[in-house]
Each structure stands twice: as structure tokens, then as C-alpha cells.
Enzyme design. Sequence first.
Site, mmCIF file in Angstrom:
data_model
loop_
_atom_site.group_PDB
_atom_site.id
_atom_site.type_symbol
_atom_site.label_atom_id
_atom_site.label_comp_id
_atom_site.label_asym_id
_atom_site.label_seq_id
_atom_site.Cartn_x
_atom_site.Cartn_y
_atom_site.Cartn_z
ATOM 1 N N ARG A 1 13.107 27.525 4.003
ATOM 2 C CA ARG A 1 14.754 27.862 3.292
ATOM 3 C C ARG A 1 14.365 28.801 1.938
ATOM 4 N NH1 ARG A 1 15.536 24.059 -2.153
ATOM 5 N NH2 ARG A 1 18.031 24.326 -2.781
ATOM 6 N N HIS B 1 21.901 29.386 -5.857
ATOM 7 C CA HIS B 1 20.118 29.115 -5.854
ATOM 8 C C HIS B 1 20.229 29.225 -7.415
ATOM 9 C CE1 HIS B 1 15.924 27.143 -5.512
ATOM 10 N NE2 HIS B 1 15.825 27.384 -6.591
ATOM 11 N N GLU C 1 20.559 21.902 -7.055
ATOM 12 C CA GLU C 1 20.230 21.207 -8.029
ATOM 13 C C GLU C 1 21.221 21.117 -9.475
ATOM 14 O OE1 GLU C 1 15.664 20.853 -8.400
ATOM 15 O OE2 GLU C 1 16.867 22.595 -9.331
ATOM 16 N N ASN D 1 14.747 17.512 -3.705
ATOM 17 C CA ASN D 1 14.552 18.160 -4.367
ATOM 18 C C ASN D 1 13.549 16.786 -5.375
ATOM 19 O OD1 ASN D 1 15.286 20.265 -3.324
ATOM 20 N ND2 ASN D 1 15.851 21.231 -5.283
ATOM 21 N N TYR E 1 9.273 16.280 -8.263
ATOM 22 C CA TYR E 1 8.777 16.668 -8.294
ATOM 23 C C TYR E 1 7.894 15.382 -9.352
ATOM 24 C CZ TYR E 1 10.398 22.130 -7.416
ATOM 25 O OH TYR E 1 10.708 22.198 -6.348
ATOM 26 N N GLU F 1 12.702 20.340 -1.611
ATOM 27 C CA GLU F 1 11.390 20.775 -2.698
ATOM 28 C C GLU F 1 10.623 19.838 -2.775
ATOM 29 O OE1 GLU F 1 13.083 23.177 -5.864
ATOM 30 O OE2 GLU F 1 14.464 24.120 -4.873
#
Length: 457
Positions: A82, A126, A171, A293, A295, A366
Site C-alpha cells: 500500500r 494521503h 483518513e 486504520n 491504532y 494500517e
Amino acid sequence: MPTPPYEPLPAFPPGFLWGAAASAFQTEGAADTDGKGPSGWDAFAAAGRIRDGADASRGTGFHARYREDVALLAGLGADAFRFSVSWPRVVPGGRGPVNARGLDFYDRLVDELCRHGITPAPTLYHWDTPLPLDEAGGWLDRDTAERFAEYAAAVAARLADRVGMWMTLNEPAEVTLLGYALGEHAPGRRLLFDALPAAHHQLLAHGLAARALRAAGARRVGVAVSHSPVLAAGEGEADRAAAGLYDTLTNHLFSDPLLTGAYPDGAIASLMPGPVAEDLAVIAAPLDFYGVNYYHPMVVGAPKEGAPSGFGGVAVPGDLPFGLREYPGAERTGFGWPVVPEGLRELLLGLDARYGRRLPPVVVTENGCSYDDAAEDHRRIAFLDAHLRSLHRAIGDGVDVRGYFTWSLTDNIEWVEGAAQRFGLVHVDYATLERTPKASYRWYREVIAAQKGRAAS
């Protein structure tokens, strides 16, 4: 925390996609080559907004060293890479002529990936908006969405015959919150709730670009959306209301339009510009996959007497109707983010419950962590191991997850943090740009080999 030798991971489904990720601004460098124009992030960096003064125009030298990095991917046994296409490298002015020399670079990159049997998985946006568009209003201006669709069509016309999967945006929540509401990222606007049009125009850009991609013959079109479980800081009504509002603004504000064709509530829809109902029909066109994504979770409560709050280097003004809190009792990454692997399973189960059959197959686009240096790489291995186990449990619970991209292949310029935060499986010496695989690279290589070995047996 696991230590060597590591316990083998349970078997993932046959055909599960294993990959790693990167982005153009963070790695490419070569800011003045190929006829590339400046991005809003280039201007932000030039204004001294990168805290450690790292040279973002140099990045990790990926533009010159992409063959070396593709060889590292091949050494991992990765199925897919990616990466992102730099919009100002392809359309320097944001509108107008396409820069063929800029597209040539991605043509070479895609060919190199295909030569190694690695699926190219480009993201078209991005965060690096062409500077002329940023200066004209950026995502506050509806025209930016139209220009993005034109750019998407140009990239697909060149690459669609070899690209296996596409992501339109990365995002949009962070672009809206950090770039337009709080001013922490480019373009540095501090508009608070007046930033909401930036969310709508990014979503519209996704829909228009998805249409353009498919018209050019693109296969497997999706999007990469950040999601965090949101926990109330306390049991009181004020904390629960604050957490609910934050959850809406950072999660459902984006996933609801994409997957249901509606905003989470009428009050939000009324704040959006343009023919909202018509736009939502474009935004909600079916996706081939939904990129997530993840985290860490967020803990949110009512603001404390107007006092500002913050988390992970982001300051939240005290006059907003919510405040950010630290996650209690968790180990922390080098970025100060809490390590909560089970949050990934909870998030995926929550998406599955909220959207049901409207949720396309999921790809984790991600997931990763920053630690200060290679000496702490065992903590990265522990992080990835625990999150993959959490992901496996979510699949066992019935969530249709088709792939996983770790962030990131190499260390990179971590936006305003510069070179200080290292997410890579591969260490980058920023003085020489020399690459050195870390222990986590070797661990991930063994994970992929073991999974493929099981699938083949």
C-alpha cells in the site's frame, strides 16, 4: 509481552492478504523532480511546522530507492504494498495538465511490484493536496472534489491494467480534525465546527473518484478510514454525551455516509454544503472493500471548566464540548499512545453490528506502532503479535476481514513529528538513507511464511 521464540499465530483464512504500507509525502522525497509541484504539506514544513526540523523534501529517498524497498517487500513475502500517489506530482497545479513525467514514476513502481508478484495497492490521497488548491480553500471548496476525480481518472488511465486494489482517500477524519478544525496539520486552519465542509467535500471526492476509477477499468475500489473505539471517561451523563459526540464526529461522520448514504443525524447533515442528498448518493456507491486504520482507543469526557486537553501531541481547546483523557493502565508506545490490542476486535465487531450486510469485506489498511530505536523493536513485535491475535478473534467472531497492512514498511517522516517517531519494520538512517531490517521485519517475514505454508498444506 512475548519474547523469543514467539508462539506461532493461529491460521488466518486462505487467501488472506499480507502487506505493508507507506505514503508519498512521508517517504518519496525528490520534491523538485519530475515536474512535481508543491503540496500544502510542503508549505507547512517550510514554515517550520515539523518539530524536529527533519527534511521532508528528502523523505526516506523512496523516489530514488524504490527498487530497494520493493526488494525488501519481496523479502518479507508480502502479497501487496500500500503506497500513495502524490497528487501534486501528477497534477502539479491541482487542475489542468497532467504531468506525464510524474506518472512515469508510478508506472515504474507498479511494474517493479508486479515483477516481484506483489499487488500494487495505491491510495490516491494521503494528505498531500496540491498547494494551489490548498491556497484556494482546499477541502472547504467543492471544486477540490471535482479536481480530485479528474486526477483519479488520469492515474487510472495509466495504471488500472496492473493495479489490484485502489484506495481513494486516507483518513478523512484526521484531515478534517487536525488540518481544518485544530490547525495541528496542514493546511493549519483552526475552524473548529466550521471545518465540517472539509469532511463533506472529501467524502464527495471519494464518491466521484470511485466512479472515475471504475469508468477507467479499475478493480477493487475501496477507501481507508481511521477508526477508534471511544470510551466515556466516567459514568456521568456529561461524560457519556461528550464521548458520544466525539464518536459521531470522528467515526460515524465518515462511515455512515460511505456505508448507509446518510449522515448520523439531521443536525450534522444540515451543516453540510451543497445538494447534500444528491451528494450522498454519490458518496455511498458500493465499495469492494472497506479499509480500517486502527491504532488505539480514545477516552473522552466533558471539558473541565474550559481547560484545554490533549492527547498524543494534539491540543484540544477548552471551549469544545469534549475533552481528551489518557487511557488508564495501558502500556504506551514511543508516541505515548496506549497499547490496546483488544480494541481492534471491539472496533471490527462494532462496525459489523452497526452496518451488517452493508459492511463490505474489511481490510486492515494500517496498524502499527512507534518506538524510539531498534533496541525496543521487541516491543513492536509484541504489539503486532497481539493485534494480529485480536484480528484473528474478530474473524472467528464472524467479521469478514480479507487482509492486513502493517504501518509501516520503513521508518518515515511522521508528519509534524518528523523523524523522531519510528514506525518501520526497516530502520532508516536519515543521514545516509541506508536501510536496515529490524527484528520485527524478520518476525513478520516468518509470520507470512508460516501462514502461506499452512494455506499450501
